[in-house]
Design a protein around this motif. Structure first.
Motif, PDB file in Angstrom:
ATOM      1  N   ASP A  36       0.820  -1.210   0.000  1.00 26.90           N
ATOM      2  CA  ASP A  36       0.000   0.000   0.000  1.00 26.90           C
ATOM      3  C   ASP A  36       0.854   1.259   0.000  1.00 26.90           C
ATOM      4  O   ASP A  36       0.401   2.336  -0.367  1.00 26.90           O
ATOM      5  CB  ASP A  36      -0.970  -0.002   1.189  1.00 26.90           C
ATOM      6  CG  ASP A  36      -0.274  -0.039   2.536  1.00 26.90           C
ATOM      7  OD1 ASP A  36       0.928  -0.349   2.568  1.00 26.90           O
ATOM      8  OD2 ASP A  36      -0.934   0.234   3.555  1.00 26.90           O
ATOM      9  N   PHE A  39       2.763   1.256  -3.955  1.00 26.62           N
ATOM     10  CA  PHE A  39       1.960   1.660  -5.090  1.00 26.62           C
ATOM     11  C   PHE A  39       1.329   3.044  -4.917  1.00 26.62           C
ATOM     12  O   PHE A  39       0.367   3.398  -5.577  1.00 26.62           O
ATOM     13  CB  PHE A  39       0.944   0.571  -5.421  1.00 26.62           C
ATOM     14  CG  PHE A  39       1.638  -0.680  -5.883  1.00 26.62           C
ATOM     15  CD1 PHE A  39       1.733  -1.771  -5.051  1.00 26.62           C
ATOM     16  CD2 PHE A  39       2.266  -0.716  -7.113  1.00 26.62           C
ATOM     17  CE1 PHE A  39       2.416  -2.910  -5.454  1.00 26.62           C
ATOM     18  CE2 PHE A  39       2.946  -1.853  -7.527  1.00 26.62           C
ATOM     19  CZ  PHE A  39       3.021  -2.943  -6.691  1.00 26.62           C
ATOM     20  N   LYS A  40       1.924   3.852  -4.013  1.00 23.62           N
ATOM     21  CA  LYS A  40       1.666   5.286  -3.978  1.00 23.62           C
ATOM     22  C   LYS A  40       2.931   6.055  -4.340  1.00 23.62           C
ATOM     23  O   LYS A  40       2.954   7.283  -4.287  1.00 23.62           O
ATOM     24  CB  LYS A  40       1.174   5.699  -2.587  1.00 23.62           C
ATOM     25  CG  LYS A  40      -0.199   5.133  -2.222  1.00 23.62           C
ATOM     26  CD  LYS A  40      -0.595   5.531  -0.817  1.00 23.62           C
ATOM     27  CE  LYS A  40      -1.936   4.901  -0.437  1.00 23.62           C
ATOM     28  NZ  LYS A  40      -2.295   5.205   0.967  1.00 23.62           N
ATOM     29  N   ALA A  45       7.127   1.792  -7.522  1.00 24.99           N
ATOM     30  CA  ALA A  45       6.255   1.083  -8.458  1.00 24.99           C
ATOM     31  C   ALA A  45       7.048   0.614  -9.671  1.00 24.99           C
ATOM     32  O   ALA A  45       6.859  -0.514 -10.158  1.00 24.99           O
ATOM     33  CB  ALA A  45       5.104   1.976  -8.892  1.00 24.99           C
ATOM     34  N   ASN A 121      -0.724  -5.452  -9.804  1.00 29.29           N
ATOM     35  CA  ASN A 121      -0.526  -4.307  -8.924  1.00 29.29           C
ATOM     36  C   ASN A 121       0.140  -3.144  -9.652  1.00 29.29           C
ATOM     37  O   ASN A 121      -0.234  -1.980  -9.465  1.00 29.29           O
ATOM     38  CB  ASN A 121       0.303  -4.716  -7.715  1.00 29.29           C
ATOM     39  CG  ASN A 121      -0.509  -5.473  -6.689  1.00 29.29           C
ATOM     40  OD1 ASN A 121      -1.664  -5.149  -6.428  1.00 29.29           O
ATOM     41  ND2 ASN A 121       0.079  -6.499  -6.103  1.00 29.29           N
ATOM     42  N   ARG A 124      -2.375  -1.627 -12.079  1.00 27.84           N
ATOM     43  CA  ARG A 124      -3.380  -0.850 -11.347  1.00 27.84           C
ATOM     44  C   ARG A 124      -2.813   0.528 -10.968  1.00 27.84           C
ATOM     45  O   ARG A 124      -3.491   1.555 -11.109  1.00 27.84           O
ATOM     46  CB  ARG A 124      -3.813  -1.611 -10.095  1.00 27.84           C
ATOM     47  CG  ARG A 124      -5.007  -1.016  -9.375  1.00 27.84           C
ATOM     48  CD  ARG A 124      -5.435  -1.891  -8.205  1.00 27.84           C
ATOM     49  NE  ARG A 124      -5.773  -3.228  -8.644  1.00 27.84           N
ATOM     50  CZ  ARG A 124      -5.097  -4.336  -8.332  1.00 27.84           C
ATOM     51  NH1 ARG A 124      -4.021  -4.262  -7.550  1.00 27.84           N
ATOM     52  NH2 ARG A 124      -5.468  -5.509  -8.774  1.00 27.84           N
ATOM     53  N   TYR A 125      -1.566   0.549 -10.503  1.00 24.91           N
ATOM     54  CA  TYR A 125      -0.935   1.834 -10.188  1.00 24.91           C
ATOM     55  C   TYR A 125      -0.827   2.692 -11.450  1.00 24.91           C
ATOM     56  O   TYR A 125      -1.128   3.889 -11.438  1.00 24.91           O
ATOM     57  CB  TYR A 125       0.460   1.632  -9.583  1.00 24.91           C
ATOM     58  CG  TYR A 125       1.165   2.943  -9.306  1.00 24.91           C
ATOM     59  CD1 TYR A 125       1.035   3.572  -8.079  1.00 24.91           C
ATOM     60  CD2 TYR A 125       1.923   3.571 -10.291  1.00 24.91           C
ATOM     61  CE1 TYR A 125       1.646   4.795  -7.828  1.00 24.91           C
ATOM     62  CE2 TYR A 125       2.541   4.794 -10.061  1.00 24.91           C
ATOM     63  CZ  TYR A 125       2.407   5.392  -8.827  1.00 24.91           C
ATOM     64  OH  TYR A 125       3.007   6.611  -8.597  1.00 24.91           O
ATOM     65  N   GLN A 128      -4.038   4.327 -12.314  1.00 25.50           N
ATOM     66  CA  GLN A 128      -4.564   5.299 -11.358  1.00 25.50           C
ATOM     67  C   GLN A 128      -3.734   6.568 -11.258  1.00 25.50           C
ATOM     68  O   GLN A 128      -4.253   7.614 -10.850  1.00 25.50           O
ATOM     69  CB  GLN A 128      -4.681   4.650  -9.977  1.00 25.50           C
ATOM     70  CG  GLN A 128      -5.738   3.555  -9.922  1.00 25.50           C
ATOM     71  CD  GLN A 128      -5.734   2.787  -8.607  1.00 25.50           C
ATOM     72  OE1 GLN A 128      -4.858   2.989  -7.758  1.00 25.50           O
ATOM     73  NE2 GLN A 128      -6.720   1.912  -8.438  1.00 25.50           N
ATOM     74  N   THR A 129      -2.464   6.515 -11.630  1.00 23.23           N
ATOM     75  CA  THR A 129      -1.627   7.696 -11.493  1.00 23.23           C
ATOM     76  C   THR A 129      -2.094   8.811 -12.417  1.00 23.23           C
ATOM     77  O   THR A 129      -2.577   8.563 -13.534  1.00 23.23           O
ATOM     78  CB  THR A 129      -0.150   7.364 -11.767  1.00 23.23           C
ATOM     79  OG1 THR A 129       0.644   8.545 -11.551  1.00 23.23           O
ATOM     80  CG2 THR A 129       0.058   6.897 -13.206  1.00 23.23           C
ATOM     81  N   GLY A 135       2.413   6.382 -16.267  1.00 27.91           N
ATOM     82  CA  GLY A 135       1.560   5.213 -16.084  1.00 27.91           C
ATOM     83  C   GLY A 135       1.542   4.310 -17.293  1.00 27.91           C
ATOM     84  O   GLY A 135       1.533   3.077 -17.172  1.00 27.91           O
TER      85      GLY A 135
END
Length: 445
Positions: A36, A39-40, A45, A121, A124-125, A128-129, A135
């Motif tokens: 968690d 992946f911020k 990432a 994962n 997904r990151y 969403q970025t 991305g």
């Protein structure tokens, strides 16, 4: 399901660790950054994405080495040198001797599921970025390896996991053809992301140079062409193959710290396997011409100082830092040849043109130096043409891990004396059977 906890520096970049149990996965490694947090953070990432490539290529336990090993021994491309290697000895004997204890198959299965989990994962990151070009790079890179994982599972097993499950929820299985189609959907998603927002220099600089530097879009289209061909969608295979720039290299890079896995475990010693001989494992009727330049690309003759066997691994596994292509120009040409020949309305003339590009190709005309340099073939009937396409796939793509899939696909046009394999599909690892009640029954052969 059992939990696997370990500290292994070779996987420091891989943020999540797959349990060597069933597809009820519990990925736990307390020595690494929690996912968690990872992946911020765009830097970690990208490191997680690079970790997927390490799972695919790093060492004897890697997916890549295991696939070359299992495929080569099962299809007679390779000879086993030390029967004390239990998994390899099972492949060498074939048939019912290959069972769920096989450690090589377990490596393909476990690493494949880990690659898919980690890629999900990263993707997904990337989706969403807010930095869309960054991305797009993550999505494209991770999708290449997710597709390779799905492809490898679908090449070896009749059924593959439909998804990565959670504790208490064992996964169900889908037909391997649906596995290929899932890989194609992954690639299509990445193609859309790449073409909408070309990856920026920042993300490319944080990924491995061999895969990222020459345009990941080429690998995405090449793999789409491969898996569309395998799943029988010949129009899609042709359309994707036409998009591949054959002047660009997309490769898996190695160095003294992370060595070429086949060199490290097989080329550099005589403990595992070596080429069978100059036939490259093909029966006499379709063996390479003695003047075929690809024989001495893929193999070499031992030096007087070396022990037997006479034929040794060369080519893409010649040295510790030899790069391995994700695809080759010859593969793309042969995909086109086969797709033209197998279309609902075959175009045998165009199929022959594409085949002859491979047959007449000189080493100097290939970005990797692979060239048969033989006279062009003349017109022939469809089945004869398909046999020649199969023959040239076996030679051009020697030790690529694809011959077992090719044997199944071409079996309908090959004389039974030309079908040389010791198993057709593989049994499911006991680590899966013991933890997942949905695991299918093993195939008889």
């Amino acid at each position: 399901m059992k939990k696997l906890i370990f500290n292994n520096k070779t996987y420091a970049l891989a943020l999540l660790v797959v349990a060597a149990t069933g597809c009820k996965k519990d990925f736990t490694n307390p020595n690494e950054t929690p996912s968690d947090v990872v992946f911020k953070n765009p830097i970690t990432a990208a490191s997680a994405a690079v970790g997927i490539q390490r799972t695919y290529t790093a060492g004897q336990a890697s997916t890549f080495f295991a696939a070359i090993d299992a495929n080569g021994l099962t299809t007679n491309e390779l000879i086993l040198l030390n029967p004390g290697n239990v998994g390899e000895n099972q492949f060498s004997k074939g048939g019912i001797n290959v069972d769920g204890t096989n450690n090589v198959l377990t490596n393909i299965w476990t690493n494949g599921n880990k690659m898919i989990f980690d890629a999900n994962n990263v993707i997904r990151y990337g989706e969403q970025t807010t930095d869309k070009p960054y991305g797009a790079g993550l999505i494209s890179y991770a999708s290449i390896f997710k597709a390779l994982a799905l492809g490898n599972l679908s090449m070896f097993w009749e059924k593959v996991p439909d998804t990565i499950g959670t504790i208490g929820t064992p996964v169900t299985f889908i037909d391997r053809m649906d596995g290929y189609k899932k890989a194609i959907r992954v690639l299509d998603n990445a193609i859309v992301a790449y073409e909408a927002n070309n990856p920026n220099a920042t993300v490319i600089g944080r990924l491995t140079a061999g895969v990222a530097n020459n345009g990941m879009i080429n690998a995405l289209y090449a793999l789409k062409a491969r898996y569309a061909l395998f799943s029988g969608d010949y129009d899609a295979a042709l359309a994707a193959a036409e998009k591949v720039d054959l002047s660009k290299k997309v490769v898996l890079d190695f160095n003294a710290q992370v060595m070429n896995p086949v060199y490290e475990s097989a080329t550099s010693n005589t403990n595992f396997f070596q080429p069978i001989d100059s036939t490259l494992g093909l029966p006499e009727a379709i063996a390479p011409e003695k003047t075929d330049g690809r024989i001495l690309f893929h193999t070499r003759i031992k030096t007087p100082q070396e022990s037997n066997p006479r034929f040794r691994i060369n080519g893409f596994y010649a040295a510790l830092n030899t790069a391995i292509p994700v695809y080759t120009p010859g593969e793309i040409m042969l995909i086109k040849a086969e797709a033209y020949a197998r279309k609902a309305t075959p175009d045998l003339g165009q199929a022959l043109i594409e085949l002859n590009k491979v047959v007449t190709k000189k080493p100097a005309g290939d970005i990797y130096g692979v060239g048969a340099d033989l006279p062009a073939l003349g017109a022939m009937a469809k089945n004869d043409l398909l046999v020649q396409i199969y023959r040239n796939r076996c030679i051009e793509l020697y030790m690529s891990g694809m011959k077992l899939e090719d044997l199944r696909r071409f079996e309908d046009v090959l004389d039974e004396t030309l079908v040389t394999r010791k198993r057709n599909f593989m049994p499911y690892p006991f680590t899966e059977k013991d933890n997942n009640p949905n695991t299918p029954n093993d195939p008889p052969f």
